[in-house]
Design a protein around this motif. Sequence first.
Motif, short mmCIF file in Angstrom:
data_model
loop_
_atom_site.label_atom_id
_atom_site.label_comp_id
_atom_site.label_asym_id
_atom_site.label_seq_id
_atom_site.Cartn_x
_atom_site.Cartn_y
_atom_site.Cartn_z
N UNK A 37 0.83 -1.20 0.00
CA UNK A 37 0.00 0.00 0.00
C UNK A 37 0.87 1.26 0.00
N UNK A 38 1.93 1.19 0.80
CA UNK A 38 2.86 2.32 0.87
C UNK A 38 3.51 2.56 -0.49
N UNK A 39 3.87 1.46 -1.16
CA UNK A 39 4.46 1.60 -2.50
C UNK A 39 3.48 2.37 -3.39
N UNK A 40 2.19 2.05 -3.24
CA UNK A 40 1.17 2.71 -4.04
C UNK A 40 1.02 4.17 -3.69
N UNK A 41 0.82 4.44 -2.40
CA UNK A 41 0.58 5.85 -2.01
C UNK A 41 1.83 6.70 -2.24
N UNK A 42 3.01 6.07 -2.23
CA UNK A 42 4.24 6.83 -2.52
C UNK A 42 4.50 6.92 -4.01
N UNK A 43 3.61 6.37 -4.80
CA UNK A 43 3.73 6.39 -6.26
C UNK A 43 5.04 5.79 -6.76
N UNK A 44 5.44 4.69 -6.10
CA UNK A 44 6.63 3.98 -6.57
C UNK A 44 6.16 3.07 -7.72
N UNK A 45 6.88 3.12 -8.84
CA UNK A 45 6.47 2.33 -10.01
C UNK A 45 6.93 0.88 -9.87
N UNK A 46 6.03 -0.06 -10.17
CA UNK A 46 6.45 -1.46 -10.31
C UNK A 46 5.53 -2.13 -11.32
N UNK A 47 5.97 -3.27 -11.91
CA UNK A 47 5.21 -3.87 -13.00
C UNK A 47 3.80 -4.27 -12.57
N UNK A 48 2.85 -4.11 -13.48
CA UNK A 48 1.44 -4.43 -13.15
C UNK A 48 1.15 -5.93 -13.24
N UNK A 49 2.18 -6.76 -13.28
CA UNK A 49 1.96 -8.20 -13.50
C UNK A 49 1.47 -8.93 -12.26
N UNK A 50 1.54 -8.27 -11.11
CA UNK A 50 1.14 -8.96 -9.88
C UNK A 50 -0.32 -8.68 -9.54
N UNK A 51 -1.04 -9.75 -9.12
CA UNK A 51 -2.41 -9.62 -8.61
C UNK A 51 -2.34 -9.99 -7.14
N UNK A 52 -2.73 -9.04 -6.30
CA UNK A 52 -2.51 -9.25 -4.86
C UNK A 52 -3.77 -9.72 -4.16
N UNK A 53 -3.60 -10.76 -3.32
CA UNK A 53 -4.67 -11.20 -2.43
C UNK A 53 -4.18 -10.98 -1.01
N UNK A 54 -5.00 -10.32 -0.20
CA UNK A 54 -4.60 -10.03 1.17
C UNK A 54 -5.07 -11.15 2.10
N UNK A 55 -4.15 -11.67 2.88
CA UNK A 55 -4.48 -12.73 3.85
C UNK A 55 -4.17 -12.20 5.25
N UNK A 56 -4.72 -12.82 6.26
CA UNK A 56 -4.46 -12.30 7.61
C UNK A 56 -3.01 -12.51 8.04
N UNK A 57 -2.39 -13.59 7.53
CA UNK A 57 -1.03 -13.90 7.98
C UNK A 57 -0.40 -14.80 6.92
N UNK A 58 0.93 -14.80 6.82
CA UNK A 58 1.56 -15.68 5.83
C UNK A 58 1.31 -17.15 6.16
N UNK A 59 0.99 -17.43 7.43
CA UNK A 59 0.69 -18.82 7.81
C UNK A 59 -0.65 -19.28 7.22
N UNK A 60 -1.44 -18.34 6.71
CA UNK A 60 -2.72 -18.72 6.08
C UNK A 60 -2.50 -19.34 4.71
N UNK A 61 -1.30 -19.20 4.17
CA UNK A 61 -1.03 -19.74 2.83
C UNK A 61 -1.01 -21.26 2.89
N UNK A 62 -2.09 -21.84 2.43
CA UNK A 62 -2.18 -23.29 2.30
C UNK A 62 -1.49 -23.63 0.97
N UNK A 63 -0.62 -24.63 0.94
CA UNK A 63 0.02 -24.98 -0.34
C UNK A 63 -1.01 -25.24 -1.44
N UNK A 64 -2.23 -25.62 -1.03
CA UNK A 64 -3.31 -25.81 -2.01
C UNK A 64 -3.52 -24.55 -2.85
N UNK A 65 -3.40 -23.37 -2.23
CA UNK A 65 -3.60 -22.12 -2.97
C UNK A 65 -2.58 -22.00 -4.11
#
Lengths: 322, 146
Positions: free
Chosen positions: B21-49
């Motif tokens: 979010x900070x990258x966005x509000x600071x207008x830092x440029x980065x490639x649009x290739x990423x689609x972000x999903x917000x999770x509560x914690x990195x431990x929520x990442x089930x390998x199934x995903x």
Amino acid sequence: MSDKKKLQIALYWGAACGGCDVAVLDTNEFILTVAEVADIRLWPIAADGKYADVEAMQDGELDLTLFNGAVRNSENEHVAKLLRQKSKILVAFGACAHMGGIPGLANLTTKEDIFATAYLNNPSIEPGNRTVPRPETKLNGSSLEIPTFFDRVFKLGDVVDVDYFLPGCPPAPEQVKNVLLAVVKGELPPRKSVVGASERTVCDDCKRTKAEKKVRRFYRPFEIIQDSTRCLLEQGILCMGSATRSGCGVRCPNSNQGCRGCYGPAPAVKDHGAKFLSALASIIDSKDPKEIEAMVGQLPDFISFAYRFGMPASILERTHHR
Amino acid sequence: MSYEPKILGLLCNWCSYTGADLAGTSRIQYPPNIRIVRLMCSARVDPTFVFDALSKGADGVLICGCHPGDCHYSEGNYKALRRFTLLKKLLQAYGVENERIRLEWVSASEGQRFAEIVTDMTERVRALGPSRIQPALHTDHAERCP
Ligand code: SF4
Ligand code: SF4
Ligand code: FES
């Protein structure tokens, strides 16, 4: 020869070892009761019956088909489609039909490599005698055909619509009996259900004492003398009980072996190996990337363990090497 | 036609998503290739995903969590690290190149770092070329619909 008042049934094997048919025979005298209420119209391992007899049947003439084995070649697929058409109820019987089973591990390699190992590079084959099977051979103006070996293995549900899944490698005879009785009494659950199993996990039914799971190293079964009263996983011995559907009677942990997952993923689990991976990795007792790496290194050929009975049923289904 | 990699980002709510979010509000440029999903914690990442994403056409998956010691749920990121280490080994056996999946720690103040990671990963995945998984699965089944 068929008595139309009796239940019309077929038992068939695709790519299978024969153990599922033995599991049916292991219902002992119960199978004789079945023969009293049912006409067995096709059962290659134990009775007569030709494909032509099946082809001559009306659609839906069979009340029940128990299909064991995976789909490995064009014959398996052809008979699966034929039996589907002729059967009111088609059951994927055993781990191979359910998820691809042990034959499904072939999805970790290729048809070319399998043929090279079996027919070309095998030391027991004499040079000059290296024949690789081909679907069609022309000889003296006529042509001989054998089934086409597919590039990979499929589960039964990949090629036909399956009504019920009866898991296990092989299914526990007691469960086979229960399912056959349910068919006779017309007491089957809704279509597409897993039958002959429970909605719990193997861990839920396991009697071993469970405490906190924190593991500093993994052992292969021969590397450690186990405590047969304590959870195997807590001793560092791989056991898939937490990710696996119960119903077998906890056969393996009760025989001092880790569960290998033959009853398939627990209800609501989409990828068996992924769920087991989650459970296993999270009990590693370290925060240090190097140590974690070293422990993961103690799991040789993890992919074959995680999908021993269900490679074709995993989300990625097979390897994807370039 | 040039190929644009599709990268799935799985970001924990407390540090990494705020960093993005900070990258966005600071207008830092980065490639649009990423689609972000917000999770509560990195431990929520089930390998199934991760498997799901790869089977549906993702070319890479980036997982981001709080730095070690900073997880909002105290130890979730260590669980993520353990799972990631084994997941990478499993994916390797599946024939999926290592660089298609990546785990990084990104704090709420590291907008710049987040942009650099996304840029670097996009370039690496671009160099690998499109993932073959989805088309391969499609071809496998094309001939055999019930
Ligand atoms: S992991 Fe295995 S030994 Fe431990 S409780 Fe579960 S089934 Fe029993
Ligand atoms: S314990 Fe696991 S591997 Fe053994 S029979 Fe039961 S489900 Fe199958
Ligand atoms: S909350 Fe950020 S990794 Fe757990």
